[in-house]
Scaffold this motif. Sequence first.
Motif, PDB file in Angstrom:
ATOM      1  N   VAL A  40       0.791  -1.194   0.099  1.00 55.03           N
ATOM      2  CA  VAL A  40      -0.058   0.160  -0.026  1.00 55.03           C
ATOM      3  C   VAL A  40       0.867   1.286  -0.012  1.00 55.03           C
ATOM      4  O   VAL A  40       1.647   1.398   0.876  1.00 55.03           O
ATOM      5  CB  VAL A  40      -0.892   0.185   1.308  1.00 55.03           C
ATOM      6  CG1 VAL A  40      -1.891   1.381   1.090  1.00 55.03           C
ATOM      7  CG2 VAL A  40      -1.727  -1.217   1.213  1.00 55.03           C
ATOM      8  N   HIS A  41       0.834   1.719  -0.967  1.00 55.69           N
ATOM      9  CA  HIS A  41       1.519   3.351  -1.039  1.00 55.69           C
ATOM     10  C   HIS A  41       0.795   4.325  -0.531  1.00 55.69           C
ATOM     11  O   HIS A  41      -0.380   4.809  -1.076  1.00 55.69           O
ATOM     12  CB  HIS A  41       1.922   3.626  -2.596  1.00 55.69           C
ATOM     13  CG  HIS A  41       2.755   2.563  -3.127  1.00 55.69           C
ATOM     14  ND1 HIS A  41       3.554   2.793  -4.526  1.00 55.69           N
ATOM     15  CD2 HIS A  41       3.495   1.619  -2.471  1.00 55.69           C
ATOM     16  CE1 HIS A  41       3.994   2.043  -4.671  1.00 55.69           C
ATOM     17  NE2 HIS A  41       4.181   1.185  -3.596  1.00 55.69           N
ATOM     18  N   LYS A  46      -1.702  10.252  -3.468  1.00 53.17           N
ATOM     19  CA  LYS A  46      -2.607   9.092  -3.508  1.00 53.17           C
ATOM     20  C   LYS A  46      -2.320   8.300  -2.447  1.00 53.17           C
ATOM     21  O   LYS A  46      -1.263   8.078  -1.929  1.00 53.17           O
ATOM     22  CB  LYS A  46      -2.457   8.444  -4.949  1.00 53.17           C
ATOM     23  CG  LYS A  46      -1.098   8.019  -5.309  1.00 53.17           C
ATOM     24  CD  LYS A  46      -1.056   7.485  -6.687  1.00 53.17           C
ATOM     25  CE  LYS A  46       0.293   7.003  -7.013  1.00 53.17           C
ATOM     26  NZ  LYS A  46       0.694   6.565  -8.567  1.00 53.17           N
ATOM     27  N   TRP A  47      -3.377   7.261  -2.084  1.00 50.51           N
ATOM     28  CA  TRP A  47      -3.256   6.111  -1.350  1.00 50.51           C
ATOM     29  C   TRP A  47      -3.811   4.892  -2.049  1.00 50.51           C
ATOM     30  O   TRP A  47      -5.149   4.891  -2.230  1.00 50.51           O
ATOM     31  CB  TRP A  47      -3.893   6.420   0.038  1.00 50.51           C
ATOM     32  CG  TRP A  47      -3.795   7.464   0.811  1.00 50.51           C
ATOM     33  CD1 TRP A  47      -2.764   8.400   0.771  1.00 50.51           C
ATOM     34  CD2 TRP A  47      -4.038   7.318   2.469  1.00 50.51           C
ATOM     35  NE1 TRP A  47      -2.751   8.902   2.024  1.00 50.51           N
ATOM     36  CE2 TRP A  47      -3.321   8.207   2.883  1.00 50.51           C
ATOM     37  CE3 TRP A  47      -4.702   6.419   3.117  1.00 50.51           C
ATOM     38  CZ2 TRP A  47      -3.372   8.838   4.436  1.00 50.51           C
ATOM     39  CZ3 TRP A  47      -4.692   6.797   4.714  1.00 50.51           C
ATOM     40  CH2 TRP A  47      -4.300   7.810   5.054  1.00 50.51           C
ATOM     41  N   VAL A  48      -2.913   4.089  -2.549  1.00 48.67           N
ATOM     42  CA  VAL A  48      -3.457   3.184  -3.415  1.00 48.67           C
ATOM     43  C   VAL A  48      -2.673   1.852  -2.968  1.00 48.67           C
ATOM     44  O   VAL A  48      -1.825   1.645  -2.496  1.00 48.67           O
ATOM     45  CB  VAL A  48      -2.851   3.136  -4.701  1.00 48.67           C
ATOM     46  CG1 VAL A  48      -3.883   4.416  -5.417  1.00 48.67           C
ATOM     47  CG2 VAL A  48      -1.477   3.637  -4.930  1.00 48.67           C
ATOM     48  N   LEU A  50      -1.581  -1.969  -4.363  1.00 49.01           N
ATOM     49  CA  LEU A  50      -1.223  -2.689  -5.560  1.00 49.01           C
ATOM     50  C   LEU A  50      -1.158  -4.090  -5.673  1.00 49.01           C
ATOM     51  O   LEU A  50      -1.175  -4.731  -4.441  1.00 49.01           O
ATOM     52  CB  LEU A  50       0.532  -2.278  -5.714  1.00 49.01           C
ATOM     53  CG  LEU A  50       0.868  -1.174  -6.212  1.00 49.01           C
ATOM     54  CD1 LEU A  50       0.532   0.061  -5.412  1.00 49.01           C
ATOM     55  CD2 LEU A  50       2.454  -0.800  -6.286  1.00 49.01           C
ATOM     56  N   ASP A  51      -1.518  -4.610  -6.856  1.00 46.60           N
ATOM     57  CA  ASP A  51      -1.679  -5.902  -6.889  1.00 46.60           C
ATOM     58  C   ASP A  51      -0.130  -6.685  -7.406  1.00 46.60           C
ATOM     59  O   ASP A  51       0.921  -5.746  -7.665  1.00 46.60           O
ATOM     60  CB  ASP A  51      -2.694  -6.564  -7.757  1.00 46.60           C
ATOM     61  CG  ASP A  51      -2.507  -6.061  -9.227  1.00 46.60           C
ATOM     62  OD1 ASP A  51      -1.376  -5.486  -9.713  1.00 46.60           O
ATOM     63  OD2 ASP A  51      -3.538  -6.014  -9.983  1.00 46.60           O
ATOM     64  N   ALA A  54       1.312  -4.653 -10.433  1.00 45.86           N
ATOM     65  CA  ALA A  54       1.604  -3.090 -10.148  1.00 45.86           C
ATOM     66  C   ALA A  54       0.191  -2.344 -10.485  1.00 45.86           C
ATOM     67  O   ALA A  54       0.340  -1.126 -10.508  1.00 45.86           O
ATOM     68  CB  ALA A  54       2.670  -2.644 -10.823  1.00 45.86           C
ATOM     69  N   ASN A  55      -0.805  -3.067 -10.632  1.00 51.15           N
ATOM     70  CA  ASN A  55      -2.187  -2.370 -10.873  1.00 51.15           C
ATOM     71  C   ASN A  55      -2.553  -1.690  -9.579  1.00 51.15           C
ATOM     72  O   ASN A  55      -2.463  -2.204  -8.212  1.00 51.15           O
ATOM     73  CB  ASN A  55      -3.257  -3.209 -11.396  1.00 51.15           C
ATOM     74  CG  ASN A  55      -2.969  -3.948 -12.606  1.00 51.15           C
ATOM     75  OD1 ASN A  55      -2.641  -3.081 -13.759  1.00 51.15           O
ATOM     76  ND2 ASN A  55      -3.079  -5.004 -12.763  1.00 51.15           N
ATOM     77  N   GLU A  56      -3.115  -0.450  -9.741  1.00 50.37           N
ATOM     78  CA  GLU A  56      -3.528   0.436  -8.454  1.00 50.37           C
ATOM     79  C   GLU A  56      -5.045   0.421  -8.154  1.00 50.37           C
ATOM     80  O   GLU A  56      -5.708   0.650  -8.949  1.00 50.37           O
ATOM     81  CB  GLU A  56      -2.963   1.731  -8.510  1.00 50.37           C
ATOM     82  CG  GLU A  56      -1.455   2.082  -8.758  1.00 50.37           C
ATOM     83  CD  GLU A  56      -0.936   3.218  -8.850  1.00 50.37           C
ATOM     84  OE1 GLU A  56      -1.647   4.253  -8.824  1.00 50.37           O
ATOM     85  OE2 GLU A  56       0.194   3.729  -8.783  1.00 50.37           O
ATOM     86  N   TYR A  57      -5.355   0.333  -6.987  1.00 49.59           N
ATOM     87  CA  TYR A  57      -6.588   0.192  -6.420  1.00 49.59           C
ATOM     88  C   TYR A  57      -6.604   1.269  -5.342  1.00 49.59           C
ATOM     89  O   TYR A  57      -5.945   1.412  -4.322  1.00 49.59           O
ATOM     90  CB  TYR A  57      -7.115  -1.075  -5.859  1.00 49.59           C
ATOM     91  CG  TYR A  57      -6.695  -2.365  -6.939  1.00 49.59           C
ATOM     92  CD1 TYR A  57      -7.865  -2.450  -7.728  1.00 49.59           C
ATOM     93  CD2 TYR A  57      -5.642  -2.643  -6.985  1.00 49.59           C
ATOM     94  CE1 TYR A  57      -7.690  -3.503  -8.952  1.00 49.59           C
ATOM     95  CE2 TYR A  57      -5.395  -3.923  -8.177  1.00 49.59           C
ATOM     96  CZ  TYR A  57      -6.447  -4.263  -8.901  1.00 49.59           C
ATOM     97  OH  TYR A  57      -6.352  -5.192  -9.750  1.00 49.59           O
ATOM     98  N   VAL A  58      -7.528   2.455  -5.381  1.00 49.79           N
ATOM     99  CA  VAL A  58      -7.756   3.404  -4.437  1.00 49.79           C
ATOM    100  C   VAL A  58      -8.213   2.816  -3.159  1.00 49.79           C
ATOM    101  O   VAL A  58      -9.046   1.997  -2.876  1.00 49.79           O
ATOM    102  CB  VAL A  58      -8.692   4.362  -5.050  1.00 49.79           C
ATOM    103  CG1 VAL A  58      -9.053   5.651  -3.987  1.00 49.79           C
ATOM    104  CG2 VAL A  58      -8.141   4.927  -6.282  1.00 49.79           C
TER     105      VAL A  58
END
Length: 324
Positions: A40-41, A46-48, A50-51, A54-58
Amino acid sequence: MKKNIAIVMGGFSSEVNISLTSGNVVYKHLNKEKYNPFRVHILKDKWVALDDDANEYVIDKNDFSFTFKNAKINFDCVFNAIHGNPGENGELLAYFNLIGLKHTSAPYYQMALTFNKRDTLSVVKKYGIKTAISTYLNKGDVIDVDKIIEQVSLPCFVKPNNAGSSYGISKVHTKQEMLPAIENAYKEDSEILIESFLDGTEVSVGVIEYQNEIKVLPITEIVSENDFFDYEAKYEGKSQEITPARISEEEKNRVELVAKKVYKVLNMSGFSRSEYIFVDGEPYFLEMNTVPGLTEESILPQQAKVAGITLSQLFENAIESALK
C-alpha cells in the motif's frame, strides 16, 4: 484463514524512496502461505493498494479498505514501513487507532514522542541517561552564533528535529559554518537541534519485542568513511557496519542495559534502533528510530541475522505481536 496484511510504504518526507525499498523487502519475505500481503503506497497525491502486476486500487480512507476483483478487502493488520512523516511521527497510526486497525508499530503517542529528537532527549535525561549537550532553535528565532558555540562548543552537529536518514544534518567545525548549517537543517524542519560533538565509538543498538519479550539484538559498530554517519555513509556504502561491535564485554553489558531502559522509559513496543556513542566507556544516547531500515543490508536486519532470526521470522513476529 489467511490474514490480510497491508504493508504501508512511501510517506510524505525525503525518505519516501528508502521506505518503498523497505516495504518491498517486507513484501518479498512475508510468508505468503500464512498471509495475504498487499503493498500500500501512502503518498502525498494518492493512497493506493497494488497487486502483483502493479495495478493500483484506491484506498477508501473511511475504513482503509479497497475493492479487488469485485470484492471489498479489509485488512487484519498493517505493517508500518514508512520512514518519517506520516508513519514514524504517529500521524498515520493515530488514524489507525481511530478506525480500530492493528499495526506493527508502537502506539501513536510513543511514535510522535520518539520522532521528536528534542522531546525524546528531555524524557531520557530525567531517567539518568547520558546525552550530548544540546540547544534548540525554531524557525524565526534570533540566531546568536556566539551564544550557541558557548553552549555546545565546536565541533558540533546541527540537525532537523523531526527528520531521519541524516537529511539536513551538518557537522560544524567553524563559526562561519554555523549559519549555512542552520539553513540546511531548516530545509527539512522548522525546529532544529544543535548538539555537542561526542568523540568515541559509535554503535547502533536494535531493541525489539520478540516472542513476547524485550530483546536487545547484537550490537553494530559504525565506522564512517565520511566525517560522520551521514546519508552517503548510511546508504551509499561509505561506512563499515560491524556486527557484533568491537567493544569490550563491559561496554556491551552497559549499552544493553541502557538501551533496554530507554525502550521501557519511552513505553516502546515493536521495532526500535538507537544510536549511542561511547565516551570513556560510558554510552551516550543520541536518538531512536522506530521504523528502521528493513532491507537485507540495513542495520537491524543484519543484527537479527547474527541473532539467528531470519527476515521472515522478524516480520512475522511483528505481525503476530500486533494481532495479539
